[in-house]
Design an enzyme around this catalytic site. Sequence first.
Site, PDB file in Angstrom:
ATOM      1  N   HIS A 101       0.839  -1.208   0.000  1.00 48.91           N
ATOM      2  CA  HIS A 101       0.000   0.000   0.000  1.00 48.91           C
ATOM      3  C   HIS A 101       0.863   1.243   0.000  1.00 48.91           C
ATOM      4  CE1 HIS A 101       0.625  -1.295   4.178  1.00 48.91           C
ATOM      5  NE2 HIS A 101       0.675  -0.012   4.478  1.00 48.91           N
ATOM      6  N   HIS A 103       0.796   5.168   1.344  1.00 48.13           N
ATOM      7  CA  HIS A 103       0.125   6.178   2.166  1.00 48.13           C
ATOM      8  C   HIS A 103       0.083   7.501   1.410  1.00 48.13           C
ATOM      9  CE1 HIS A 103       0.360   4.077   6.175  1.00 48.13           C
ATOM     10  NE2 HIS A 103       1.301   3.414   5.536  1.00 48.13           N
TER      11      HIS A 103
END
Length: 136
Positions: A101, A103
Site C-alpha cells: 500500500h 500512504h
Amino acid sequence: MRDENCIFCKIANGEIPSRTLYEDDDFRVILDLNPVTKGHALILPKDHYKNLYELDDSIAVKALPLAKKMAAVMTDQLGCDGFNLIQNNNEVAGQTVFHFHIHLIPRYNDDKQQLVMKPCGMTAEDLDAVREQIVD
Ligand code: 5GP
Ligand code: ZN
C-alpha cells in the site's frame, strides 16, 4: 490473486466496507482508519502483493500516476499545503499490514505532525563505499 487471511484484500475487494475515495479495476483508495493528518488515505491494489519487492510491474506502473491524481484531487478538495507519499516494506521499515500500500498524507502548515528522517552520519568515504556496494 487474493490472500484469504489478508484484511486489505478484503477491503480492496469490497468484502469489508471502507471509506472509499476512488476505485477502478486494479485499485481501491480508502481513508486510513487511524489517520496521521486529515485525509490520510491508502492506495490498495485489489490483488495481493506482500510488498514492493513482490509488486507486479503492471500494477507498479499504474500506482504512481494514481498517487499523483489523488494528491491533486485531495489538495484541491482539502486545501492542504503539501503532501507526503510513504510506502513501507517489511517490519523494520514500519510495515504493519503485509499487503502493498501507499500512504497518501496531506500536510497542513499547522498539522504539528512530524514524519522525521534523521541523518545517520556518513562520511564521504562511507558514501563512496555504499555506492560501490550497490552498483558494483
Ligand atoms: P503500514 O504501517 O503497514 O505502512 O500501514 C498500515 C496502515 O493501515 C496504518 O496507517 C493503519 O492505520 C491502517 N489500517 C490498519 N488496519 C486498517 C483497517 O482495517 N482499515 C483501514 N482503513 N486502515 C487500516
Ligand atoms: Zn492482501
